[in-house]
Design an enzyme around this catalytic site. Structure first.
Site: not given
Ligand code: XBP
Ligand code: MG
Length: 252
Positions: A9, A11, A82, A123
């Site tokens: 992953d 983020d 976005h 995501t």
């Molecule tokens: C990541 C997210 C994303 C980011 C923003 O989740 O929730 O929505 O916060 O991304 P994970 P975008 O770590 O579970 O993948 O604004 O580019 O959609």
């Molecule tokens: Mg995450």
């Protein structure tokens, strides 16, 4: 069962991107558009219940802004906001403003040397991943990952397992041959849904999440001079995560 690949992953796992990366980028996009939407660090923690930036904005309006009347072109507005948010985030990441979490760079380099295959399942938007890797992990490091599965490439975002299914299919691997690394409950649902054993490293936003079903829950990956803490799961007797640790966890 041999460990062949690691699926990461982004983020919260590779870097703490949310509070001081995505959040201010959203706020800048809202301010640019003259909107009074303002996400402080606490509210943002609640909004993280929903993955995906466009999905998060819609959730905010539906659950926190009963006073806001949506224009007819609301979906378009959200898409434009976005795009603006992605530009702000990319600019921040390009200034090297978002460091990798402890142990991430070391582990990725060791995994490569050991011949493990690497992929990303996130995501977030693909541009956000490449700019973060380029500026915080190092120039050319996006090539370390054989698949970067990101964003709207699948119809359903985490907690749906789709992004992991997609990455596994592209790599031609079975879930049993891989480990996933995640930081959140939504991420864990996605990886477990695809049948992957999952190592969790928590962060401030995910400390209290329910991580039942995780192979192990750790404070972070740790470094030789900065051991991590075991929060749940087996004690494999190693003070930081290296390839030997991952092989032992996979076989456990
Ligand atoms: C990541 C997210 C994303 C980011 C923003 O989740 O929730 O929505 O916060 O991304 P994970 P975008 O770590 O579970 O993948 O604004 O580019 O959609
Ligand atoms: Mg995450």
């Amino acid at each position: 069962m041999t460990l062949h690949a690691l699926l990461f992953d982004v983020d919260g796992t590779l870097a703490d991107t949310e509070r001081d990366g995505h959040r201010p980028a959203f706020n800048q996009a809202f301010a640019d558009a003259g909107l009074d939407w303002r996400w402080d660090a606490e509210l943002y923690g609640k909004l993280l219940a929903v993955t995906g930036g466009k999905e998060r904005m819609k959730y905010y309006i539906d659950h926190f802004r009963p006073d806001y009347s949506k224009p007819d072109n609301f979906d378009e507005l959200v898409a434009e906001l976005h795009q603006a948010k992605t530009r702000h985030y990319a600019a921040l990441a390009a200034r090297g403003g978002i460091p990798m979490r402890p142990g991430v760079k070391r582990l990725l380099a060791e995994a490569r040397d050991a011949g493990l295959r690497l992929a990303i399942a996130t995501t977030t938007t693909p541009e956000n991943v490449t700019v973060l890797l380029e500026h915080s992990l190092g120039s050319g490091t996006q090539d370390w990952f054989e698949v970067i599965a990101a964003g709207d490439i699948v119809p359903a975002k985490k907690p749906a397992p789709d992004i992991y299914h997609y990455a596994l299919e592209k790599m031609g691997l079975n879930a049993a041959d891989c480990l996933a690394l995640e930081d959140s409950e939504n991420g864990l649902h996605a990886s477990r849904g695809a049948g992957l054993k999952t190592l969790i490293t928590v962060n401030d936003y995910t400390l209290d999440h329910d991580f039942s079903g995780a192979a192990v829950v750790l404070s972070d990956l740790g470094e030789p001079d900065a051991p991590n803490r075991l929060l749940a799961g087996p004690d494999l007797g190693r003070p930081y995560v290296d390839v030997a640790y991952l092989r032992a966890l996979h076989a456990n």
